[in-house]
Scaffold this motif. Structure first.
Motif, short mmCIF file in Angstrom:
data_model
loop_
_atom_site.label_atom_id
_atom_site.label_comp_id
_atom_site.label_asym_id
_atom_site.label_seq_id
_atom_site.Cartn_x
_atom_site.Cartn_y
_atom_site.Cartn_z
N LEU A 68 -19.78 -73.67 106.59
CA LEU A 68 -20.05 -75.10 106.75
C LEU A 68 -18.88 -75.81 107.44
N VAL A 69 -17.65 -75.41 107.12
CA VAL A 69 -16.47 -75.97 107.78
C VAL A 69 -16.49 -75.63 109.27
N PHE A 70 -16.84 -74.40 109.60
CA PHE A 70 -16.94 -74.00 111.00
C PHE A 70 -17.95 -74.90 111.73
N GLY A 71 -19.09 -75.12 111.09
CA GLY A 71 -20.11 -75.97 111.69
C GLY A 71 -19.63 -77.39 111.90
N ALA A 72 -18.86 -77.91 110.94
CA ALA A 72 -18.32 -79.27 111.07
C ALA A 72 -17.37 -79.36 112.26
N ASN A 73 -16.61 -78.31 112.50
CA ASN A 73 -15.69 -78.31 113.64
C ASN A 73 -16.43 -78.30 114.98
N ILE A 74 -17.60 -77.67 115.01
CA ILE A 74 -18.41 -77.71 116.23
C ILE A 74 -19.10 -79.06 116.35
N GLY A 75 -19.65 -79.57 115.25
CA GLY A 75 -20.38 -80.83 115.27
C GLY A 75 -19.51 -82.02 115.68
N THR A 76 -18.24 -81.98 115.31
CA THR A 76 -17.36 -83.10 115.65
C THR A 76 -17.10 -83.17 117.15
N HIS A 126 -11.52 -80.14 123.89
CA HIS A 126 -11.80 -80.19 122.45
C HIS A 126 -12.96 -79.27 122.10
N ILE A 127 -14.05 -79.35 122.88
CA ILE A 127 -15.24 -78.53 122.63
C ILE A 127 -14.92 -77.05 122.76
N LEU A 128 -14.25 -76.67 123.85
CA LEU A 128 -13.93 -75.26 124.08
C LEU A 128 -13.02 -74.71 122.98
N PHE A 129 -12.01 -75.50 122.62
CA PHE A 129 -11.06 -75.07 121.60
C PHE A 129 -11.76 -74.78 120.28
N ASN A 130 -12.58 -75.72 119.81
CA ASN A 130 -13.24 -75.55 118.51
C ASN A 130 -14.33 -74.48 118.56
N THR A 131 -15.13 -74.48 119.63
CA THR A 131 -16.25 -73.53 119.69
C THR A 131 -15.75 -72.10 119.84
N LEU A 132 -14.78 -71.89 120.72
CA LEU A 132 -14.24 -70.54 120.88
C LEU A 132 -13.58 -70.06 119.59
N GLY A 133 -12.93 -70.98 118.87
CA GLY A 133 -12.33 -70.61 117.59
C GLY A 133 -13.38 -70.15 116.59
N VAL A 134 -14.50 -70.86 116.51
CA VAL A 134 -15.57 -70.46 115.59
C VAL A 134 -16.14 -69.10 115.99
N ILE A 135 -16.32 -68.89 117.29
CA ILE A 135 -16.86 -67.60 117.75
C ILE A 135 -15.94 -66.45 117.35
N VAL A 136 -14.64 -66.67 117.49
CA VAL A 136 -13.67 -65.62 117.15
C VAL A 136 -13.67 -65.34 115.65
N TRP A 137 -13.61 -66.41 114.83
CA TRP A 137 -13.47 -66.25 113.38
C TRP A 137 -14.78 -65.92 112.68
N PHE A 138 -15.90 -66.15 113.35
CA PHE A 138 -17.21 -65.92 112.74
C PHE A 138 -17.35 -64.49 112.21
N TRP A 139 -16.80 -63.53 112.95
CA TRP A 139 -16.97 -62.12 112.59
C TRP A 139 -16.04 -61.68 111.46
N PHE A 140 -15.15 -62.57 111.04
CA PHE A 140 -14.17 -62.19 110.01
C PHE A 140 -14.21 -63.14 108.81
N ILE A 141 -15.38 -63.73 108.55
CA ILE A 141 -15.48 -64.68 107.43
C ILE A 141 -15.15 -64.02 106.09
N PRO A 142 -15.67 -62.82 105.77
CA PRO A 142 -15.31 -62.21 104.47
C PRO A 142 -13.81 -61.97 104.32
N GLU A 143 -13.18 -61.47 105.39
CA GLU A 143 -11.74 -61.22 105.33
C GLU A 143 -10.96 -62.54 105.24
#
Length: 569
Positions: free
Chosen positions: A221-229, A251-268
């Motif tokens: 949900l936090v990841f989504g908020a960072n994209i939505g903002t 701003h868009i590229l920074f937040n969206t690329l960050g979510v894409i990178v971290w999406f695969w490591f949410i459990p860790e």
């Protein structure tokens, strides 16, 4: 509480959630506006100083945004610096990254469970607002009042959602939403609608406080908020300069690329956050989840943005090239079409910053007047009919800035200005009008002189020309000093402009004596020549008159500081 398996009063829950969210957002707005009004100008200076390297830029962006609780204002300031040439786009990117870190302070604050004291904080802030007549105390009271409303709104949302703990359909819905992609999409959509990532974060923490979501779900949900903002930043750039659009894209590229990178490591990532966050092993089940998860989500929000900054800080040049490729420089930008550059309406609720922008735009008026003075006098003495028409165009460029400045000041005056800010707005209004008067006077008199010279076949004498050019050189220096006094709020050059009256009178007297001598000499059409050269002199004397008025306005601003000191306890 409704027993398990029974239906809930959905209307009551939605009403409590919507009302609590409204109070939360209103409290955020009050707090943010009061902070911007109190500290905006000092923080602007901090941003301007800390751009020597990318790491200082990150710190400056984070600090400024954490204090004023508005990444959009930080972004607007950065756009202004880029537009003014005070920094290039690549320098601005670390500040934008830092702003993303600064916004996470909201989550850290609201993760503290002080909702029980919310109404006490509200009462204290209201008392300071209502009982005091001192502006500083009133603004402090507004901050405290807004702070209390934030927690009161959270309390209402928490009370409204607490029955959902034991409502099987809702629990089943959350279980089906365990895939992080669903959480990201839902949170991004909600943030885009309410136009506030802080509001989304508040709702996420409220749900966590009730034990309704796990840390993994909270991270999604936090990841989504960072994209939505990012939608807020994109909407804010509509109708603005292309620099603003490029900044929004960063701003868009920074937040969206960050979510894409971290999406695969949410459990860790969730495991790491649990390890660094306070734990309550003495509790079990929902109670433990409710005790631990709010702080964990706040930490996840902060660490996500810190991690993104560490990850991408080395790619600022790449970001700059990419957004410039996406939003290329247009021919209009290359031609520097005259239009307001600094009057950003986003800053109208931050008067100190808005007034700075007005001062910068007035400086641009002067940039167009200086060549008009030099070239206009030359054309009046030598130009042909086509060249004289250029003066109309040059004056219209000044007018293209003057009108928007007046409109901006009018809009600003509708807001809640301090006495100092109201007086500054009045002085800037007068100064802008004096610059406009200089342009109008030059256009009116110089075109008339030039056309009369052409119609009558007159020739300005060589000696007269030298005397007039000497006076023009002096006037340009004085107009530059007056402009320096305005844009830098410096009394020293303003005093020099006022003291130059003796020098201007001497130069004018030299021209008058020479013109009179030519009048009495046996020269062809001496009467027409006398009238033409005298009108040219009058035009120059009016330029000094308005230049001196500008300088006096700057000197009069000093009384504002004295009044402010008297009002401050």
């Amino acid at each position: 509480m409704t027993p398990s398996g029974q239906s809930l009063e959905i209307g009551a829950i939605l009403m409590g959630l919507a009302g609590g969210l409204a109070i939360f957002l209103y409290g955020m707005e009050l707090l943010t506006n009061a902070l911007k009004a109190s500290t905006g100008k000092r923080l602007k200076n901090l941003l301007a100083r800390m751009t020597t390297n990318r790491f200082k830029g990150v710190v400056a962006g984070a600090l400024v945004t954490a204090i004023i609780q508005s990444s959009s204002v930080t972004t607007v300031l950065v756009v202004g610096f880029v537009s003014a040439g005070l920094m290039h786009l690549q320098q601005s990117i670390p500040i934008i990254m830092g702003a993303s870190i600064g916004t996470t302070i909201t989550a850290q604050i609201i993760a503290f469970k002080i909702t029980h004291f919310a109404l006490l904080i509200v009462a204290l802030g209201f008392a300071m607002q209502f009982l005091s007549r001192n502006e500083v105390i009133q603004r402090t009271g507004t901050m405290i009042f807004g702070f209390g409303l934030i927690f009161f709104g959270m309390s209402l949302m928490g009370d409204a959602t607490s029955p959902l703990r034991d409502y099987p359909p809702f629990i089943k819905f959350l279980q089906e939403m365990k895939h992080p992609l669903y959480g990201i999409l839902a949170s991004a959509a909600f943030t885009a609608v309410v136009q506030s990532s802080s509001a989304t974060t508040g709702v996420i923490i409220v749900l966590a406080t009730q034990g309704l979501i796990s840390l993994d779900q909270g991270i999604a949900l936090v990841f989504g908020a960072n994209i939505g903002t990012c939608v807020t930043a994109l909407l804010a750039s509509i109708g603005k300069s292309r620099e603003a659009l490029r900044t929004a894209l960063v701003h868009i590229l920074f937040n969206t690329l960050g979510v894409i990178v971290w999406f695969w490591f949410i459990p860790e990532f969730a495991t790491f956050i649990r390890d660094i966050s306070p734990q309550h092993p003495e509790l079990q089940g929902i109670k433990r989840l409710a005790a631990e998860t709010p702080r964990q989500i706040a930490n996840a929000h902060t660490m996500f943005n810190v991690g993104n900054t560490i990850l991408f800080i080395g790619f600022t040049a790449w970001f700059a090239r990419l957004v410039t490729w996406l939003v290329p420089v247009t021919e209009e930008e290359k031609a520097h079409k005259v239009m307001p550059k600094y009057l950003d309406k986003t800053l109208l609720d931050t008067p100190s910053l808005a007034l700075d922008r007005v001062r910068m735009e007035i400086g641009r008026m002067a940039e167009h007047l200086l060549p008009m003075l030099r070239k206009g006098v030359q054309l009046a003495m030598d130009g042909n009919a086509r060249e004289l028409s250029e003066l109309n165009h040059m004056d219209s460029e000044v007018g293209m800035l003057h009108g928007p400045i007046l409109d901006y000041l009018q809009e600003l005056s509708k807001g809640n200005l301090s006495s100092r800010e109201a007086e500054l707005a009045h002085h800037y209004l007068a100064i802008a009008s004096y610059y406009e008067n200089i342009g109008d006077s030059l256009k009116l008199h110089l075109i008339h002189v030039g056309r009369k010279r052409l119609a009558e076949g007159l020739v300005v004498g060589e000696e007269t020309r030298k005397l007039i050019e000497e006076m023009v050189d002096t006037l340009i220096q004085l107009l530059e000093k007056a402009t320096q006094a305005v844009t830098r709020m410096n009394r020293k050059p303003a005093r020099k402009v006022v003291k130059a009256k003796t020098e201007i009178n001497r130069l004018a007297a030299d021209i008058e004596r020479h013109v009179v001598r030519r009048m009495t000499a046996d020269a062809p059409r001496r009467r027409l020549t006398y009238q033409t050269e005298t009108e040219l002199l009058e035009a120059l004397k009016r330029v000094y008159y308005f230049t001196k008025r500008i300088a006096k306005e700057v000197l009069n601003m000093d009384t504002i500081k004295k009044k402010e000191k008297q009002e401050t306890p």
